[in-house]
Motif scaffolding. Structure first.
Motif, short mmCIF file in Angstrom:
data_model
loop_
_atom_site.label_atom_id
_atom_site.label_comp_id
_atom_site.label_asym_id
_atom_site.label_seq_id
_atom_site.Cartn_x
_atom_site.Cartn_y
_atom_site.Cartn_z
N THR A 43 26.46 -14.29 -11.85
CA THR A 43 25.41 -14.92 -11.05
C THR A 43 24.10 -14.17 -11.24
O THR A 43 24.06 -12.96 -11.13
N GLN A 44 23.05 -14.91 -11.54
CA GLN A 44 21.74 -14.28 -11.72
C GLN A 44 21.10 -14.02 -10.36
O GLN A 44 21.20 -14.84 -9.45
N VAL A 45 20.43 -12.86 -10.26
CA VAL A 45 19.78 -12.44 -9.02
C VAL A 45 18.36 -12.01 -9.37
O VAL A 45 18.16 -11.16 -10.23
N LEU A 46 17.38 -12.60 -8.68
CA LEU A 46 15.98 -12.24 -8.87
C LEU A 46 15.48 -11.59 -7.59
O LEU A 46 15.58 -12.19 -6.51
N SER A 47 14.95 -10.37 -7.70
CA SER A 47 14.45 -9.64 -6.54
C SER A 47 12.96 -9.39 -6.71
O SER A 47 12.50 -9.06 -7.81
N PHE A 48 12.21 -9.53 -5.62
CA PHE A 48 10.78 -9.24 -5.64
C PHE A 48 10.33 -8.96 -4.21
O PHE A 48 11.05 -9.23 -3.26
N GLY A 49 9.15 -8.38 -4.09
CA GLY A 49 8.58 -8.07 -2.78
C GLY A 49 7.34 -8.89 -2.55
O GLY A 49 6.60 -9.21 -3.48
N VAL A 50 7.10 -9.25 -1.29
CA VAL A 50 5.90 -9.99 -0.91
C VAL A 50 5.19 -9.21 0.19
O VAL A 50 5.82 -8.78 1.17
#
Length: 179
Positions: A25-32
């Motif tokens: 499963t692909q997981v994309l993490s980022f901050g806002v």
């Protein structure tokens, strides 16, 4: 009943990080970064105080989305909160609250994204499960006209079907409506 919905808008604090789980499963993490406006107690002036929110996208849409997001991109996020806790190797207890993203709306242009016309609506990315994926409407292809020899005889066109008549008018009065 409880409601777990989050709507935020702000700028990405870092480039997104794309990784895969052991199961693929692909997981994309980022901050806002989301600003909160507060009055400074000492000066009386209004100040923007940033809140940093971790966001995560799961599944097949993570990789395509990673190509359109970069540090500084302005986005609107809709999703739900998820609490995680764990223990470090040193035995310290850690926890965090993050947003599991259902939908992303691009509020600013990105160098890697397709150009957007001025006045065009913002692009949206929807990660919510869809009941069915339907292709956009397209008219059925028409067969190409057959090549006929020049001396072939053609018959007269078939007569048109008679027009459909409208059903007879019903007598409906306001008093007959139950509300």
């Amino acid at each position: 009943m409880s409601i777990n919905r989050v709507n935020i808008s702000g700028n990405l604090t870092r480039d997104p990080e794309l990784r895969s789980t052991g199961g693929g499963t692909q997981v994309l993490s980022f901050g806002v970064a989301v600003n909160d406006r507060r009055r400074n107690q000492q000066t009386g002036e209004w100040e923007d105080v940033p809140n940093y929110v971790d966001c995560v996208v799961f599944g097949a849409r993570a990789e395509p989305l990673s190509r359109y997001l970069s540090k500084g991109s302005k986005v609107a996020i809709e999703g739900k909160l998820r609490y995680s806790s764990w223990e470090t190797k040193e035995g310290q207890r850690r926890s965090k609250l993050e947003v599991v993203v259902d939908e992303v709306e691009f509020l600013s242009r990105n160098q890697g994204a397709a150009p957007q016309q001025q006045g065009a609506p913002a692009q949206r990315y929807n990660n919510a499960p869809q009941p069915s994926q339907q292709a956009p409407y397209a008219p059925a292809p028409q067969p190409a006209p057959a090549q006929y020899p020049a001396q072939q005889n053609y018959s007269a066109p078939a007569p048109a079907a008679p027009p459909v008549s409208a059903p007879p008018a019903a007598d409906v009065y306001d008093e007959d409506i139950p509300f």
